[in-house]
Design a protein around this motif. Structure first.
Motif, PDB file in Angstrom:
ATOM      1  N   MET A  71     -45.567  63.008  58.290  1.00 38.29           N
ATOM      2  CA  MET A  71     -45.210  62.492  57.292  1.00 38.29           C
ATOM      3  C   MET A  71     -44.290  61.045  57.437  1.00 38.29           C
ATOM      4  SD  MET A  71     -44.817  65.283  54.317  1.00 38.29           S
ATOM      5  CE  MET A  71     -43.339  66.171  55.102  1.00 38.29           C
ATOM      6  N   GLN A  72     -43.786  61.029  58.665  1.00 38.21           N
ATOM      7  CA  GLN A  72     -42.770  60.090  59.263  1.00 38.21           C
ATOM      8  C   GLN A  72     -41.478  60.059  58.287  1.00 38.21           C
ATOM      9  OE1 GLN A  72     -44.667  56.023  59.071  1.00 38.21           O
ATOM     10  NE2 GLN A  72     -46.341  56.636  60.340  1.00 38.21           N
ATOM     11  N   CYS A  73     -40.963  61.409  58.468  1.00 34.10           N
ATOM     12  CA  CYS A  73     -39.903  61.795  57.633  1.00 34.10           C
ATOM     13  C   CYS A  73     -38.829  61.988  58.615  1.00 34.10           C
ATOM     14  CB  CYS A  73     -40.384  62.884  56.776  1.00 34.10           C
ATOM     15  SG  CYS A  73     -38.958  63.774  55.787  1.00 34.10           S
ATOM     16  N   GLY A  74     -37.360  61.478  58.359  1.00 33.52           N
ATOM     17  CA  GLY A  74     -36.626  61.534  59.415  1.00 33.52           C
ATOM     18  C   GLY A  74     -35.782  62.967  59.307  1.00 33.52           C
ATOM     19  N   PHE A  75     -36.261  63.880  58.613  1.00 28.48           N
ATOM     20  CA  PHE A  75     -35.563  65.145  58.725  1.00 28.48           C
ATOM     21  C   PHE A  75     -36.651  66.146  58.339  1.00 28.48           C
ATOM     22  CE2 PHE A  75     -34.888  62.760  54.952  1.00 28.48           C
ATOM     23  CZ  PHE A  75     -35.705  63.202  54.101  1.00 28.48           C
ATOM     24  N   PRO A  76     -36.495  67.648  58.811  1.00 27.35           N
ATOM     25  CA  PRO A  76     -37.459  68.526  58.652  1.00 27.35           C
ATOM     26  C   PRO A  76     -38.054  68.748  57.234  1.00 27.35           C
ATOM     27  CG  PRO A  76     -35.583  69.442  60.056  1.00 27.35           C
ATOM     28  CD  PRO A  76     -35.308  68.217  59.468  1.00 27.35           C
ATOM     29  N   ALA A  77     -39.414  68.818  57.168  1.00 23.62           N
ATOM     30  CA  ALA A  77     -40.065  68.913  55.821  1.00 23.62           C
ATOM     31  C   ALA A  77     -41.263  69.627  55.806  1.00 23.62           C
ATOM     32  CB  ALA A  77     -40.006  67.628  55.205  1.00 23.62           C
ATOM     33  N   THR A  78     -41.624  70.404  54.901  1.00 26.11           N
ATOM     34  CA  THR A  78     -43.143  70.967  54.666  1.00 26.11           C
ATOM     35  C   THR A  78     -43.895  69.908  53.870  1.00 26.11           C
ATOM     36  OG1 THR A  78     -41.928  73.235  55.089  1.00 26.11           O
ATOM     37  CG2 THR A  78     -44.123  72.809  54.194  1.00 26.11           C
ATOM     38  N   THR A  79     -43.255  69.650  52.552  1.00 24.46           N
ATOM     39  CA  THR A  79     -43.678  68.595  51.929  1.00 24.46           C
ATOM     40  C   THR A  79     -42.564  67.468  51.755  1.00 24.46           C
ATOM     41  OG1 THR A  79     -42.780  69.516  49.671  1.00 24.46           O
ATOM     42  CG2 THR A  79     -44.922  70.271  50.767  1.00 24.46           C
ATOM     43  N   PRO A  80     -42.857  66.647  51.064  1.00 24.52           N
ATOM     44  CA  PRO A  80     -41.553  65.412  51.063  1.00 24.52           C
ATOM     45  C   PRO A  80     -40.326  66.071  50.253  1.00 24.52           C
ATOM     46  CG  PRO A  80     -43.566  64.371  50.437  1.00 24.52           C
ATOM     47  CD  PRO A  80     -43.978  65.804  50.572  1.00 24.52           C
ATOM     48  N   LEU A  81     -40.509  67.138  49.558  1.00 19.77           N
ATOM     49  CA  LEU A  81     -39.144  67.487  48.953  1.00 19.77           C
ATOM     50  C   LEU A  81     -38.705  68.904  49.025  1.00 19.77           C
ATOM     51  CD1 LEU A  81     -39.994  65.666  45.260  1.00 19.77           C
ATOM     52  CD2 LEU A  81     -38.312  64.881  47.192  1.00 19.77           C
ATOM     53  N   MET A  82     -39.712  69.653  49.941  1.00 18.14           N
ATOM     54  CA  MET A  82     -39.349  71.056  50.211  1.00 18.14           C
ATOM     55  C   MET A  82     -39.650  71.412  51.503  1.00 18.14           C
ATOM     56  SD  MET A  82     -41.282  72.986  46.924  1.00 18.14           S
ATOM     57  CE  MET A  82     -42.894  72.260  47.234  1.00 18.14           C
ATOM     58  N   LEU A  83     -38.897  72.531  52.100  1.00 20.95           N
ATOM     59  CA  LEU A  83     -39.101  72.967  53.399  1.00 20.95           C
ATOM     60  C   LEU A  83     -39.117  74.550  53.360  1.00 20.95           C
ATOM     61  CD1 LEU A  83     -38.747  72.568  56.476  1.00 20.95           C
ATOM     62  CD2 LEU A  83     -36.220  73.033  56.219  1.00 20.95           C
ATOM     63  N   ALA A  84     -40.216  75.006  53.874  1.00 20.58           N
ATOM     64  CA  ALA A  84     -40.646  76.441  54.113  1.00 20.58           C
ATOM     65  C   ALA A  84     -40.062  76.691  55.414  1.00 20.58           C
ATOM     66  CB  ALA A  84     -41.852  76.630  54.026  1.00 20.58           C
ATOM     67  N   ARG A  85     -39.504  77.821  55.508  1.00 20.48           N
ATOM     68  CA  ARG A  85     -39.076  78.522  56.854  1.00 20.48           C
ATOM     69  C   ARG A  85     -39.269  79.994  56.898  1.00 20.48           C
ATOM     70  NH1 ARG A  85     -33.924  76.100  54.581  1.00 20.48           N
ATOM     71  NH2 ARG A  85     -33.511  74.772  56.202  1.00 20.48           N
ATOM     72  N   TYR A  86     -39.372  80.525  58.162  1.00 18.61           N
ATOM     73  CA  TYR A  86     -39.393  82.001  58.491  1.00 18.61           C
ATOM     74  C   TYR A  86     -37.977  82.251  58.962  1.00 18.61           C
ATOM     75  CZ  TYR A  86     -44.373  82.023  57.723  1.00 18.61           C
ATOM     76  OH  TYR A  86     -45.700  81.696  57.226  1.00 18.61           O
ATOM     77  N   ALA A  87     -37.256  83.274  58.676  1.00 17.70           N
ATOM     78  CA  ALA A  87     -36.136  83.764  59.288  1.00 17.70           C
ATOM     79  C   ALA A  87     -36.004  85.073  59.888  1.00 17.70           C
ATOM     80  CB  ALA A  87     -34.980  83.653  58.351  1.00 17.70           C
ATOM     81  N   VAL A  88     -35.755  85.248  61.109  1.00 16.01           N
ATOM     82  CA  VAL A  88     -35.704  86.666  61.729  1.00 16.01           C
ATOM     83  C   VAL A  88     -34.333  86.958  62.051  1.00 16.01           C
ATOM     84  CG1 VAL A  88     -36.271  87.665  63.971  1.00 16.01           C
ATOM     85  CG2 VAL A  88     -37.913  86.059  63.085  1.00 16.01           C
ATOM     86  N   VAL A  89     -34.025  88.384  61.882  1.00 17.51           N
ATOM     87  CA  VAL A  89     -32.597  88.990  61.919  1.00 17.51           C
ATOM     88  C   VAL A  89     -32.993  90.113  62.565  1.00 17.51           C
ATOM     89  CG1 VAL A  89     -30.476  89.412  60.822  1.00 17.51           C
ATOM     90  CG2 VAL A  89     -32.098  87.695  59.432  1.00 17.51           C
ATOM     91  N   LYS A  90     -32.472  90.073  63.970  1.00 15.95           N
ATOM     92  CA  LYS A  90     -32.513  91.492  64.702  1.00 15.95           C
ATOM     93  C   LYS A  90     -31.522  92.527  63.941  1.00 15.95           C
ATOM     94  CE  LYS A  90     -34.593  91.724  68.368  1.00 15.95           C
ATOM     95  NZ  LYS A  90     -35.934  92.318  68.234  1.00 15.95           N
ATOM     96  N   ALA A  91     -31.962  93.659  64.490  1.00 16.23           N
ATOM     97  CA  ALA A  91     -31.168  94.699  63.957  1.00 16.23           C
ATOM     98  C   ALA A  91     -29.619  94.672  64.553  1.00 16.23           C
ATOM     99  CB  ALA A  91     -31.749  96.003  64.365  1.00 16.23           C
TER     100      ALA A  91
END
Length: 309
Positions: A71-91
């Protein structure tokens, strides 16, 4: 004066003799060159490598579903206005979830954990949903290995160089939606018949602060959509972008702008704004999928543009 024959070919116009710094910062365009910027389209895509990496649970941290390069966007983005992410937290480990956004919507894919949000605490389990206010100190401490899915409006604030408002004036407060309560509320929805003007049986999440708008945050909407066995949601479109988490459905798929996107466990599907799309459940059990949209913008502007084909 410019020597260009066509307004669209003219460079930016600068002030002639600025008297101070405020005047020197002014810039001028025209009706030809101001509107000829060609932005790359938002890719329709289904993320499968990112959930596989998350489910491997190798280390605590975030795994972004990032399309910023395309998208030629200067910051992490999934769509122009939203970012999806997974998060892992170990025990036994803790993940800082203090994010720079108005809010983030979270789903517990697997595990058990404790959550601290400011002065509040919650016990999290598989299938829970929770809403985190941005800018408020928060952290997840895992009892066992955990995987989460989250969507926030981080790119919106990055684009606008804004910071979250916190305290009593904040648009969002911490909300916890336990899995058992979600199942009950979905059963209530299924006890009523869907009609031709609805898009099937779906549970829409809201909160005390945003109840009047029927959104979960001022700009984002969250729904748990379902498809009965051997059924499909007809082709439709809307002006909001959609980010979808596959919760269950085998075999199932989505059509996005005539591209078939086969579902796989915990995959993230991106549906660009105004793209024709449909969802299909070819299996023998009910399909479920969480959908986050930046629909609050469009509802407020009276431009949602939802229609079936």
């Amino acid at each position: 004066m410019s020597t260009a024959d066509d307004m669209a070919e003219m460079p930016v116009q600068l002030p002639r003799n600025p008297a101070n710094e405020a005047e020197a910062r002014s810039r001028y365009f025209n009706s030809g060159n101001a509107f000829n910027i060609k932005l790359p389209p938002v890719p329709g895509h289904i993320f499968v490598d990112e959930p596989a990496k998350a489910m491997a649970m190798e280390k605590t941290g975030f795994i972004d579903c990032d399309q910023s390069d395309q998208m030629q966007c200067g910051f992490p983005a999934t769509t122009p206005l939203m970012l999806a992410r997974y998060a892992v937290v170990k025990a036994g480990e803790t993940l800082d979830t203090t994010l720079t956004n108005t809010a983030s919507i979270w789903y517990v894919i697997t595990g058990k954990a404790g959550l601290v949000v400011g002065a509040e605490k919650a016990a999290l389990g598989k299938g829970d949903v929770f809403l985190l206010p941005g800018g408020v100190a928060s952290a997840i401490t895992a009892e066992v290995d955990c995987v989460f899915w989250a969507v926030g409006n981080d790119p919106q604030l990055k684009f606008d160089t804004s910071v979250p408002v916190t305290g009593a004036e904040a648009a969002v407060a911490f909300v916890h939606y336990p899995a058992g309560e979600i199942a009950h509320q979905l059963d209530v929805v299924y006890s009523a018949n869907a009609n031709a003007s609805t898009s099937g049986h779906a549970l829409i999440f809201s909160a005390a602060k945003t109840e009047a708008a029927r959104n979960i945050t001022p700009t984002m909407t969250l729904s748990l959509n379902t498809l009965k066995p051997k059924s499909f949601q007809p082709p439709h479109k809307h002006n909001s972008a959609a980010i979808t988490l596959v919760v269950s459905g085998d075999p199932a798929y989505s059509m996005v702008a005539d591209q078939q996107c086969d579902w796989s466990p915990w995959a993230t599907l991106v549906t660009p704004a105004a793209a024709k799309h449909s969802h299909h459940n070819d299996g023998k059990t009910r399909a479920e999928f969480l959908i986050v949209q930046d629909g609050g913008f469009y509802y407020h502007a009276r431009t949602m543009g939802f229609e079936f084909y």
